[in-house]
Design an enzyme around this catalytic site. Structure first.
Site, PDB file in Angstrom:
ATOM      1  N   CYS A  79       8.703  -8.875  19.463  1.00  0.00           N
ATOM      2  CA  CYS A  79       8.256  -9.091  18.091  1.00  0.00           C
ATOM      3  C   CYS A  79       8.773  -7.915  17.274  1.00  0.00           C
ATOM      4  O   CYS A  79       8.364  -6.784  17.491  1.00  0.00           O
ATOM      5  CB  CYS A  79       6.739  -9.139  18.071  1.00  0.00           C
ATOM      6  SG  CYS A  79       6.079  -9.383  16.435  1.00  0.00           S
ATOM      7  N   THR A 104      10.396  16.356  39.437  1.00  0.00           N
ATOM      8  CA  THR A 104       9.332  16.473  40.432  1.00  0.00           C
ATOM      9  C   THR A 104       8.728  15.101  40.713  1.00  0.00           C
ATOM     10  O   THR A 104       8.366  14.374  39.782  1.00  0.00           O
ATOM     11  CB  THR A 104       8.236  17.433  39.900  1.00  0.00           C
ATOM     12  OG1 THR A 104       8.868  18.683  39.618  1.00  0.00           O
ATOM     13  CG2 THR A 104       7.109  17.620  40.897  1.00  0.00           C
ATOM     14  N   SER A 158       9.513  -2.410  40.567  1.00  0.00           N
ATOM     15  CA  SER A 158       8.500  -1.695  39.789  1.00  0.00           C
ATOM     16  C   SER A 158       7.123  -1.979  40.378  1.00  0.00           C
ATOM     17  O   SER A 158       6.910  -3.017  41.000  1.00  0.00           O
ATOM     18  CB  SER A 158       8.572  -2.194  38.339  1.00  0.00           C
ATOM     19  OG  SER A 158       7.663  -1.502  37.527  1.00  0.00           O
ATOM     20  N   ALA A 159       6.165  -1.039  40.170  1.00  0.00           N
ATOM     21  CA  ALA A 159       4.843  -1.182  40.806  1.00  0.00           C
ATOM     22  C   ALA A 159       3.836  -1.968  39.980  1.00  0.00           C
ATOM     23  O   ALA A 159       2.983  -2.656  40.533  1.00  0.00           O
ATOM     24  CB  ALA A 159       4.267   0.214  41.078  1.00  0.00           C
ATOM     25  N   HIS A 160       3.941  -1.881  38.647  1.00  0.00           N
ATOM     26  CA  HIS A 160       2.802  -2.362  37.847  1.00  0.00           C
ATOM     27  C   HIS A 160       2.736  -3.879  37.683  1.00  0.00           C
ATOM     28  O   HIS A 160       1.821  -4.402  37.071  1.00  0.00           O
ATOM     29  CB  HIS A 160       2.755  -1.649  36.492  1.00  0.00           C
ATOM     30  CG  HIS A 160       3.817  -2.038  35.510  1.00  0.00           C
ATOM     31  ND1 HIS A 160       3.565  -2.876  34.456  1.00  0.00           N
ATOM     32  CD2 HIS A 160       5.121  -1.700  35.405  1.00  0.00           C
ATOM     33  CE1 HIS A 160       4.667  -3.023  33.739  1.00  0.00           C
ATOM     34  NE2 HIS A 160       5.627  -2.318  34.297  1.00  0.00           N
ATOM     35  N   ASN A 210      11.557 -13.029  33.806  1.00  0.00           N
ATOM     36  CA  ASN A 210      10.198 -12.658  33.420  1.00  0.00           C
ATOM     37  C   ASN A 210       9.566 -13.625  32.421  1.00  0.00           C
ATOM     38  O   ASN A 210       8.355 -13.679  32.294  1.00  0.00           O
ATOM     39  CB  ASN A 210      10.192 -11.243  32.836  1.00  0.00           C
ATOM     40  CG  ASN A 210      11.281 -11.035  31.818  1.00  0.00           C
ATOM     41  OD1 ASN A 210      12.462 -11.161  32.135  1.00  0.00           O
ATOM     42  ND2 ASN A 210      10.913 -10.755  30.597  1.00  0.00           N
ATOM     43  N   GLN A 251      10.297  -8.704  38.806  1.00  0.00           N
ATOM     44  CA  GLN A 251       9.299  -9.781  38.815  1.00  0.00           C
ATOM     45  C   GLN A 251       9.098 -10.399  40.203  1.00  0.00           C
ATOM     46  O   GLN A 251       8.145 -11.157  40.389  1.00  0.00           O
ATOM     47  CB  GLN A 251       9.693 -10.886  37.812  1.00  0.00           C
ATOM     48  CG  GLN A 251       9.572 -10.465  36.355  1.00  0.00           C
ATOM     49  CD  GLN A 251       8.127 -10.283  35.883  1.00  0.00           C
ATOM     50  OE1 GLN A 251       7.175 -10.780  36.483  1.00  0.00           O
ATOM     51  NE2 GLN A 251       7.956  -9.552  34.795  1.00  0.00           N
ATOM     52  N   GLY A 298      11.067  -0.105  36.382  1.00  0.00           N
ATOM     53  CA  GLY A 298      12.193  -1.035  36.331  1.00  0.00           C
ATOM     54  C   GLY A 298      13.215  -0.665  35.263  1.00  0.00           C
ATOM     55  O   GLY A 298      14.429  -0.779  35.487  1.00  0.00           O
TER      56      GLY A 298
HETATM   57  N1  PLP Z   1      12.908  -6.091  34.295  1.00  0.00           N
HETATM   58  C1  PLP Z   1      12.085  -7.146  34.216  1.00  0.00           C
HETATM   59  C2  PLP Z   1      12.572  -8.490  34.668  1.00  0.00           C
HETATM   60  C3  PLP Z   1      10.795  -6.995  33.712  1.00  0.00           C
HETATM   61  O1  PLP Z   1       9.988  -8.052  33.621  1.00  0.00           O
HETATM   62  C4  PLP Z   1      10.355  -5.699  33.311  1.00  0.00           C
HETATM   63  C5  PLP Z   1       9.026  -5.494  32.739  1.00  0.00           C
HETATM   64  O2  PLP Z   1       8.597  -6.175  31.830  1.00  0.00           O
HETATM   65  C6  PLP Z   1      11.259  -4.631  33.413  1.00  0.00           C
HETATM   66  C7  PLP Z   1      12.523  -4.862  33.928  1.00  0.00           C
HETATM   67  C8  PLP Z   1      10.856  -3.256  33.037  1.00  0.00           C
HETATM   68  O3  PLP Z   1      10.088  -2.671  34.074  1.00  0.00           O
HETATM   69  P1  PLP Z   1       9.170  -1.413  33.794  1.00  0.00           P
HETATM   70  O4  PLP Z   1       8.048  -1.871  32.913  1.00  0.00           O
HETATM   71  O5  PLP Z   1       8.695  -0.977  35.155  1.00  0.00           O
HETATM   72  O6  PLP Z   1      10.004  -0.374  33.143  1.00  0.00           O
END
Ligand code: PLP
Length: 380
Positions: A322, A231, A193-195, A147, A173, A69
């Site tokens: 933080c 790559t 994003s995948a995670h 988020n 999100q 992301g």
């Molecule tokens: N945007 C939002 C709203 C997110 O919550 C996050 C991850 O915390 C990101 C972007 C960043 O994504 P990534 O961890 O895949 O770089």
């Protein structure tokens, strides 16, 4: 450990890991190579691209893989306002993730006029502010859901307010959690994003609407249609697609399960903790997030809550950065009109399909005990 920080990241699914393994171990071909193992890697990537495009009603050619992301947001903002020179002014919501806010500020320092769009008490963008932005050569970037609070922005309505501008949305999100249809939303760009959906870390994608002349700020090989050199990480891409397929198949079931958990947390916290403020709206929010703060926040140390929860074996967060040991107030909660102390003492529960009711009962009970102790301590 009771893990209630699924907005930060999620546990990888077993089937995702299994889908990835052959591409890490035996199938190490480079997808740009023309011999058989390279061609197999190419086929795997293109099949993953199709799965991800289908999940958001896009065309596969509109999906470009990135490292996540953060990269997608940076690449889109910087390319549109700089390399591609498609826009010469920018507007972002005040509650954006730093992966949008920071590149926006950098572009501003480079001379791109920047508008920060205010939000209301529930975190929704004030649509009255959109009218002056409805002009060509403007990029409006508004996240799909926040988020920290889970607040969902009415993107389709926002699009109707700025039909002449480019519209980008950070959907990190929401992708895989609530339906996304890029045609219905009318966005030109999207970051995913995948995670956050039980996929691997370090892989994401951008949707770039067909016909947009997008020039990459990253230079190198001609991968990803010259839009993202480097790559391709085949295993990560395959894992991402597997996570998306499961998320799409199980979306309703997961959402219902997570919503029940969040409703339970809401009810217990409201009943057991006096003077609590629920910052996640009860309507139009993600099913998996609950953000709470405290009316007497100046007497409660937000960091102490998170640390005490950690000692009790519960991983929660407040979503804000933080910096050098001192808790900064959340820019999201400040923008929603909370005071600096309230914005510093927030707690975010974010659940996943792995979270149980028992874990929620335990976490709420412990939170209520910690808050009672902190309040008691300040009386002495
Ligand atoms: N945007 C939002 C709203 C997110 O919550 C996050 C991850 O915390 C990101 C972007 C960043 O994504 P990534 O961890 O895949 O770089």
């Amino acid at each position: 450990m009771i893990y209630l920080d699924n907005s930060a990241t999620t546990r990888i699914d077993d089937d995702v890991l299994e889908a990835m393994m052959p591409w890490l171990r035996d199938e190490y071909g480079n997808a740009s190579s023309i011999y058989a193992s390279g061609r197999r890697a190419r086929v795997a990537i293109e099949s993953a691209r199709t799965a991800i495009a289908t999940a958001m009603n896009a065309h596969p050619a509109e999906i470009i893989f990135t490292s996540g992301g953060t990269e997608s947001n940076n690449a889109i903002l910087k390319s549109v306002c700089s390399e591609s020179a498609l826009a010469d002014r920018l507007a972002v919501a005040a509650t954006e993730h730093h992966a949008v806010l920071h590149p926006a500020e950098t572009l501003q320092q480079q001379g791109v006029p920047l508008t920060i769009l205010p939000v209301d008490r529930s975190g929704r963008v004030d649509q009255g502010q959109l009218t002056p932005l409805n002009v060509p050569r403007t990029l409006v970037s508004i996240m799909h859901a926040n988020n920290e609070t889970g607040t969902i922005q009415p993107l389709a309505e926002i699009r109707r307010g700025v039909p002449n501008a480019y519209l980008h949305s950070d959907a990190v999100q929401t992708f895989g959690k609530i339906p996304i249809d890029v045609q219905a939303l009318g966005v030109d760009f999207l970051s995913v994003s995948a995670h956050k959906i039980h996929g691997p870390k370090g892989i994401g994608a951008m949707f770039i609407r067909k016909g947009i002349d997008f020039k990459s700020h990253q230079q190198g090989g001609g991968q990803e249609r010259n839009r993202r050199a480097g790559t391709e990480p085949v295993a990560l891409i395959v894992g991402f697609a597997q996570a998306v397929k499961s998320a799409m198949e199980q979306m309703d079931q997961r959402a219902a399960q997570m919503r029940t958990l969040i409703t339970t947390a809401r009810e217990i916290i409201q009943k057991e903790i006096p003077d609590v403020r629920l910052n996640t709206p009860s309507d139009s929010a993600l099913p998996n997030i609950l953000n709470v703060s405290f009316v007497d926040a100046d007497r409660i140390d937000g960091e102490a809550i998170i640390q005490s929860m950690d000692i009790a074996g519960i991983a929660v967060s407040n979503g804000s950065a933080c910096v050098s040991g001192s808790q900064q107030p959340s820019h999201v909660l400040l923008a929603m009109g909370l005071t600096a102390s309230e914005s510093r003492a927030a707690v975010r529960f974010s659940v996943s399909k792995y979270t149980t009711q028992q874990e929620i009962y335990q976490a709420c009970t412990i939170l209520s005990e910690i808050v009672r102790k902190l309040r008691g301590a300040t009386h002495n």
